[in-house]
Design an enzyme around this catalytic site. Structure first.
Site, PDB file in Angstrom:
ATOM      1  N   LYS A  13      -7.205 -32.798 -29.798  1.00 38.34           N
ATOM      2  CA  LYS A  13      -6.969 -33.386 -31.123  1.00 38.34           C
ATOM      3  C   LYS A  13      -8.232 -33.362 -31.987  1.00 38.34           C
ATOM      4  CE  LYS A  13      -7.178 -38.090 -29.317  1.00 38.34           C
ATOM      5  NZ  LYS A  13      -8.620 -38.075 -29.163  1.00 38.34           N
ATOM      6  N   ARG A  88      -5.556 -46.310 -31.355  1.00 39.43           N
ATOM      7  CA  ARG A  88      -5.341 -45.979 -29.948  1.00 39.43           C
ATOM      8  C   ARG A  88      -4.578 -47.085 -29.234  1.00 39.43           C
ATOM      9  NH1 ARG A  88     -10.167 -42.408 -29.210  1.00 39.43           N
ATOM     10  NH2 ARG A  88     -10.120 -41.489 -27.140  1.00 39.43           N
ATOM     11  N   ARG A 123     -15.849 -29.024 -21.209  1.00 38.13           N
ATOM     12  CA  ARG A 123     -16.368 -29.532 -22.494  1.00 38.13           C
ATOM     13  C   ARG A 123     -17.889 -29.734 -22.436  1.00 38.13           C
ATOM     14  NH1 ARG A 123     -12.191 -33.436 -25.522  1.00 38.13           N
ATOM     15  NH2 ARG A 123     -13.547 -35.097 -24.801  1.00 38.13           N
ATOM     16  N   ARG A 156     -20.580 -34.834 -21.574  1.00 39.58           N
ATOM     17  CA  ARG A 156     -20.489 -36.245 -21.930  1.00 39.58           C
ATOM     18  C   ARG A 156     -20.231 -37.074 -20.689  1.00 39.58           C
ATOM     19  NH1 ARG A 156     -16.168 -36.735 -26.675  1.00 39.58           N
ATOM     20  NH2 ARG A 156     -15.499 -38.474 -25.372  1.00 39.58           N
ATOM     21  N   ARG A 167      -9.541 -42.483 -18.091  1.00 36.30           N
ATOM     22  CA  ARG A 167      -9.202 -42.385 -19.520  1.00 36.30           C
ATOM     23  C   ARG A 167      -7.736 -41.981 -19.693  1.00 36.30           C
ATOM     24  NH1 ARG A 167     -13.406 -38.463 -22.099  1.00 36.30           N
ATOM     25  NH2 ARG A 167     -12.521 -39.144 -24.085  1.00 36.30           N
TER      26      ARG A 167
HETATM   27  P1  AMP Z   1     -13.155 -39.994 -28.080  1.00 35.32           P
HETATM   28  O1  AMP Z   1     -14.336 -39.163 -28.456  1.00 35.32           O
HETATM   29  O2  AMP Z   1     -12.172 -40.132 -29.206  1.00 35.32           O
HETATM   30  O3  AMP Z   1     -12.511 -39.533 -26.804  1.00 35.32           O
HETATM   31  O4  AMP Z   1     -13.702 -41.473 -27.811  1.00 35.32           O
HETATM   32  C1  AMP Z   1     -14.681 -41.730 -26.811  1.00 35.32           C
HETATM   33  C2  AMP Z   1     -14.597 -43.167 -26.345  1.00 35.32           C
HETATM   34  O5  AMP Z   1     -14.841 -44.058 -27.461  1.00 35.32           O
HETATM   35  C3  AMP Z   1     -13.230 -43.593 -25.808  1.00 35.32           C
HETATM   36  O6  AMP Z   1     -13.054 -43.258 -24.454  1.00 35.32           O
HETATM   37  C4  AMP Z   1     -13.283 -45.105 -26.026  1.00 35.32           C
HETATM   38  O7  AMP Z   1     -14.078 -45.736 -25.055  1.00 35.32           O
HETATM   39  C5  AMP Z   1     -14.013 -45.215 -27.364  1.00 35.32           C
HETATM   40  N1  AMP Z   1     -13.044 -45.193 -28.499  1.00 35.32           N
HETATM   41  C6  AMP Z   1     -12.894 -44.236 -29.452  1.00 35.32           C
HETATM   42  N2  AMP Z   1     -11.907 -44.556 -30.318  1.00 35.32           N
HETATM   43  C7  AMP Z   1     -11.402 -45.738 -29.893  1.00 35.32           C
HETATM   44  C8  AMP Z   1     -10.355 -46.586 -30.335  1.00 35.32           C
HETATM   45  N3  AMP Z   1      -9.602 -46.270 -31.399  1.00 35.32           N
HETATM   46  N4  AMP Z   1     -10.114 -47.725 -29.647  1.00 35.32           N
HETATM   47  C9  AMP Z   1     -10.868 -48.080 -28.572  1.00 35.32           C
HETATM   48  N5  AMP Z   1     -11.858 -47.319 -28.090  1.00 35.32           N
HETATM   49  C10 AMP Z   1     -12.149 -46.166 -28.727  1.00 35.32           C
END
Ligand code: AMP
Length: 209
Positions: A13, A88, A123, A156, A167
């Protein structure tokens, strides 16, 4: 255009959100990127968020809702925006509604868990500028350094296999119910993630027409 990109971590995404942002000339807002930046610079929010992100858990709703509330007041959001990774949880979606934000489309990118686990292992991220790459789907020119700033690429912390499984479990439990939430509004479009990024992009852009 105000668009939400939904999908499991690793479904692609983020990549699709960036391409759509360029296509429609609106910003792609990634809560994950904002949180990673706060962790890197060591802000109070970043220090608190790290306790959650490092375990593959979600950061508390009130923290991410605060981040989005502030970000959406910026001038570049005047003609629309793309939300990548927010909402989320159902309370986050309700908070967005309560802010008076009317979403045009919600793109849900579907990829089976088994494929995600394999994909996430490829990644790579730039710790200096935040650019993202993939060994197979979006390789950097040298394979090891960032095309944008030259820094050495890293994996990461939360892309490590054991964290990815946590996750994914969190995604199914608290994020997937958003499909129903937006299905009910008639805004949800589902795109099946393809092997080739360009094929997923074609389906995504067609869904956004
Ligand atoms: P992402 O890069 O979008 O996968 O986000 C990395 C991490 O940031 C996630 O695994 C969560 O720990 C945190 N995170 C990002 N967006 C949200 C959200 N909308 N709600 C809660 N945690 C978030």
């Amino acid at each position: 255009m105000k668009i939400i990109f939904l999908g499991a971590p690793g479904a692609g995404k983020g990549t699709q959100a960036e391409i759509a942002a360029e296509t429609f000339n609106i910003p792609a807002i990634s809560t994950g990127a904002i949180i990673r930046e706060a962790i890197k610079t060591g802000t109070e929010m970043g220090t608190k968020a790290k306790e959650f992100t490092s375990k593959g858990a979600l950061v508390p709703d009130e923290v991410v809702i605060g981040i989005i509330k502030e970000r959406l007041t910026k001038d570049d959001c005047a003609n629309g925006f793309i939300l990548d990774g927010f909402p989320r949880t159902v309370p986050q979606a309700e908070a967005l509604d309560a802010m008076g934000v009317t979403i045009d489309k919600v793109v849900n990118i579907e990829v089976p868990d088994e494929k995600i686990v394999t994909r996430m292992s490829g990644r790579r991220a730039c710790p200096a500028c935040g650019a993202t790459f993939h060994t197979e789907y979006k390789p950097s020119k040298t394979g090891e350094t960032c095309d944008k700033c030259g820094a050495a690429l890293t994996i990461r912390e939360d892309d490590k296999p054991e964290v990815v499984l946590d996750r994914l479990a969190t995604y199914h439990e608290v994020t997937e119910p958003l499909k129903d939430y937006y299905e009910k509004t008639g805004k949800l479009v589902t795109v099946i993630g393809q092997e080739e990024v360009a094929d997923t992009t074609a389906l995504t852009l067609a869904a956004l027409k």
